[in-house]
Structure formats: structure tokens, C-alpha cells
Write an enzyme that holds these catalytic residues in place. Sequence first.
Site, mmCIF file in Angstrom:
data_model
loop_
_atom_site.group_PDB
_atom_site.id
_atom_site.type_symbol
_atom_site.label_atom_id
_atom_site.label_comp_id
_atom_site.label_asym_id
_atom_site.label_seq_id
_atom_site.Cartn_x
_atom_site.Cartn_y
_atom_site.Cartn_z
ATOM 1 N N GLU A 258 38.133 28.086 39.873
ATOM 2 C CA GLU A 258 38.965 28.646 40.938
ATOM 3 C C GLU A 258 38.095 29.625 41.717
ATOM 4 O O GLU A 258 37.657 30.652 41.192
ATOM 5 C CB GLU A 258 40.194 29.358 40.403
ATOM 6 C CG GLU A 258 41.091 29.806 41.547
ATOM 7 C CD GLU A 258 42.319 30.541 41.094
ATOM 8 O OE1 GLU A 258 42.439 31.734 41.429
ATOM 9 O OE2 GLU A 258 43.155 29.940 40.401
ATOM 10 N N CYS A 292 42.649 36.320 44.908
ATOM 11 C CA CYS A 292 42.126 35.076 45.487
ATOM 12 C C CYS A 292 43.131 34.379 46.387
ATOM 13 O O CYS A 292 42.735 33.663 47.310
ATOM 14 C CB CYS A 292 41.675 34.138 44.366
ATOM 15 S SG CYS A 292 42.951 33.815 43.128
#
Length: 521
Positions: A258, A292
Amino acid sequence: MTATTLSALPSAPPSTAELTRDIRSTTGESVSVIAPFTGEQLHALPLSSLSDLADAYARARLAQIGWARAGFAHRRAVLLRAHDLLLSRRESLLDTLQTETGKTRGQAFEEVFQAVGVTRYNALAARRVLGGERRHSGLPVLVTTTVRYRPKGVAGVITPWNFPLSLAAMDVVPALAAGCGVVQKADNQGALSILLLRRAFIDAGVPADLWAVVTGSGAEIGGAVTAGADYVCFTGSTATGLTVGEQAASTLTGASLELGGKNPMIVLDDVDPHRAAAQAAYACFSSMGQLCVSIERIYVQRAVSEQFLREFVTVTRALILGSGLDYRADVGSLTSQAQLERVTRHVADAVGHGATVQVGGRPRPDLGPYFFEPTILTGVTPAMLCFAGETFGPVVSVSVVDTEQEGILAANDSEYGLNASVLSGSARRGLRVAGALEAGSVNVNEGYRGSFAAVDAPMGGVKSSGLGRRNGPEGLLRFVNPVTISRATGVLRLPGTGTEFARLVGPMVLLARTLKVARRR
């Protein structure tokens, strides 16, 4: 481990000294970890060596054999005990998260709640997802086929500083539920939160050697974590993720990555401007934008652009900055000097190239060394660092578009594709626009929390935002190898000679046609 009631488990959280002793470290070396709220030393963190890492993998592999053989029921019981311990120790977890990361108590609670939800989901879903199943045979009656799942072994997990508790849980807990061991490299700044999380699981019955935590620089330790793993989980920048992915691929080791994001929000012309502004403010400035999936660029339709921007500025200006270990602050501090310098550089560069600061745009040393005001920019152009590059801080650009299609094209015009958001007064319209966005998750009338909290659904990115998925059945399946087992029933011997094939061609062709008519796969 014998059955244990929650009342018999340790309820008091361990001290910092006790936690840091859980790190695999024989070096005698340590690094100073700074408290974001004050800039003073929080604690001295022991550092691991490559020898410590090798020992952690060796011990985890031995522990993993017994853990896998213990079965789903045992693992479920242990994980559910850990679930309850996380709830009972939440205040200590919140204090630790705040002092390590600088976020507010409310945003720290999001992490604790996420970790609890991830633990409960994987404890309850592992048997259903990984228990094996019968599949259709290509030769009905003659052969039976089943699929079973075998744990891959020991996962190497590399976790960043920004969301240490929830990001650790989303990788470590499904690995444990699947029967794997874990060697985790914690970022120095988030190590204490991870150790506190781990201790709850150890106290609940996870063997201590099964989940090891190591520390150290990525340059020294990170590559060795990847090299020793049977599966790799990495969360961090796209640049580092590419290196991790290449290293894993060189040994055909699976990986979930990720990575970065430059997440867009589209504000359609049928919104309530005030409500949309409040949603946008949380989506952009939660955890000071050090998330994020937080929003860094907004495209608002012209018909509501003036009203929305006015409301957005008002809401943002009213946000309360603070460092208290309570729920009074709306936004907290950046986590480090490096973060402060990055955010300051992006804002200064934008202003220097002609952008306008609508609100914020300056550090607040009167509140703490790394505080920075939530910032809204307009007039951002491709010449500016913050236009396409990830700021990872409390800075968002607002641009005006004339049509839905223009907003969609602008949102998709990025190398990243992690999260996106659509705000609309119409659910149908919002969902239609959401379906056109290139991102691993899209939230309608929310910034990121809807998809982030959906632990039964996969989470990950497309394009340069990552590879693989965490959460949901997909998050469990990454830690196992499927094994197909077929058994001849003996009802009829399969052909082995030319003569035998000749006799059976006709019946087998008839079988294929019959299966098609019966819609049998």
C-alpha cells in the site's frame, strides 16, 4: 493454551520499559524517539541487528508450526480475547498513539476502533474463508475435487509511523488468523504503539515468538525483512515500495504494497455547501493529513464553488489545534521535523509560483514544534510541488470545474489511485460518478472513513498506489497457498490407452454437451 476468561488475563498495560524489552535487540544501541507535541525525548528505543532479525525469523518459524496445527477454533478464541483486551486497555493505547504521532484523541480512537474491528472480523471470518471447500470436478462422479489452504509460513510486515496501530492490525491479525507467524519491522516513531498492540495479543495467548518486532533503519533492516519472509506486507512511499516489490519478485515471494496517494474529491453542484465543507475538512485534515487515504485535491463545480470555498475556509479556520490527551482538539501536530519541513516547502513553493493561501499556511511554534495550520490553496498549477506530488500533510488545493466529466478527468489525471471521494446531494448521481474514478476505494458523501472502516471489503490501490489488497476475504487469502486435491472415486477407470480413449470419446463428448445444457460449470 488452556481456556482463560478475560478476568484472569492481565488488565493493566505494561510500562514503556517493559514494552521496549519485547524488541528483538542484542546490540546495546538505541535511538531517541521525540514526542511531537513537545519536541522532547519520549523514550530511547533499542535497535535490532541483522542477527536479531535472523533469530526472530527462526523462532517465528518454529512457533508457527504449532500455531497452524492448533486450528481455527483455538486461534479464534485467542484473537477474540485480544479483541477484549484492546477495548479494556484503550485509554493506554490512546495515550501512546497521541504521544507518538501527535494526533488528536478522536483520531487516535479511530485507530483503536479499527484495530478492534479488524481483530473481530478476522477471528470470526478465518474458518469460513480459509476452511476449504469442494469444487466442481471436470469429471463428475469419476473424480472429486476440493481446495484447501495452507499457511504460507512467516510474513514480513513493514509498518510506517503515521497509523501504527491500525495499519499493523490490518496486516498482522489476518496473518495470525490464517495460521502464519509474523516478523514486523516497526518504524521507530510508532514502535511503542505496535508493542502495546502486540502485548495485548501475547497476553491473550499468541505465542511470544510467533509475533516478533524488530527496529532499525530501513536501509539496514528493511531489505532483510523482505528477504527472510514467505510473504511481504509493506505500507509506505511508492519509491520504497517499488524497491520492496522488486526484491520480493526476485525470489517469487508474494507481496501486498500500500503506497502513496494524491487523493481527489469531486464536489458536485447539488451539495449543501456547509455540509460538504465540513466533510471536506475532516477528509483533508484528519491526523494532519498524514494518512495515505486523506484528500489533497478538491474539484468543485462552478455553480457552488464560491459558496463551498467560503464555507470550507470558515470551517477550517474554526478548527481547534491542540495537544491535550482529551477530546477538545480537532487537529493535532505533525509528527516530525521532516514532516514540518516537507509541508512548509510545499506551501512556500506554491505561493512562490502564484498560488493563493485562503486559510492557514504557516507553522504554529507557539503550540508545539511541529504544529502547522490546516491550509487551503487555490490557483495551484502543474509548476508547483503540491500539484501532483503527495504532500502528506494538512494542505489541500481547490480547483473549479464546469462539468462532472471535467472533474472526473482531473481526478483521474494522476499516477496514483488509492482513494477518492464524491460529494453530491443525490446518492444515485454520486454513485454514478464514483464508478468512473480510478481508485482502489471511492467514498460517496464521505472522505475516507466509509471504506477505511469496511474491514469486510478489500482495501488497496491501483496504478502507483500499490499492489494487492488488505481487509476482507482478500486480506486473509494473501497469507495462504491454495492446494487443489482431487480423488478418483473408482466408479470407472479413466482411459490410459488409445483403445480406451477411442471407446470413451463419444460418451465424454455427450457429457460435455449435457453439462452445458444443465448449466454445470
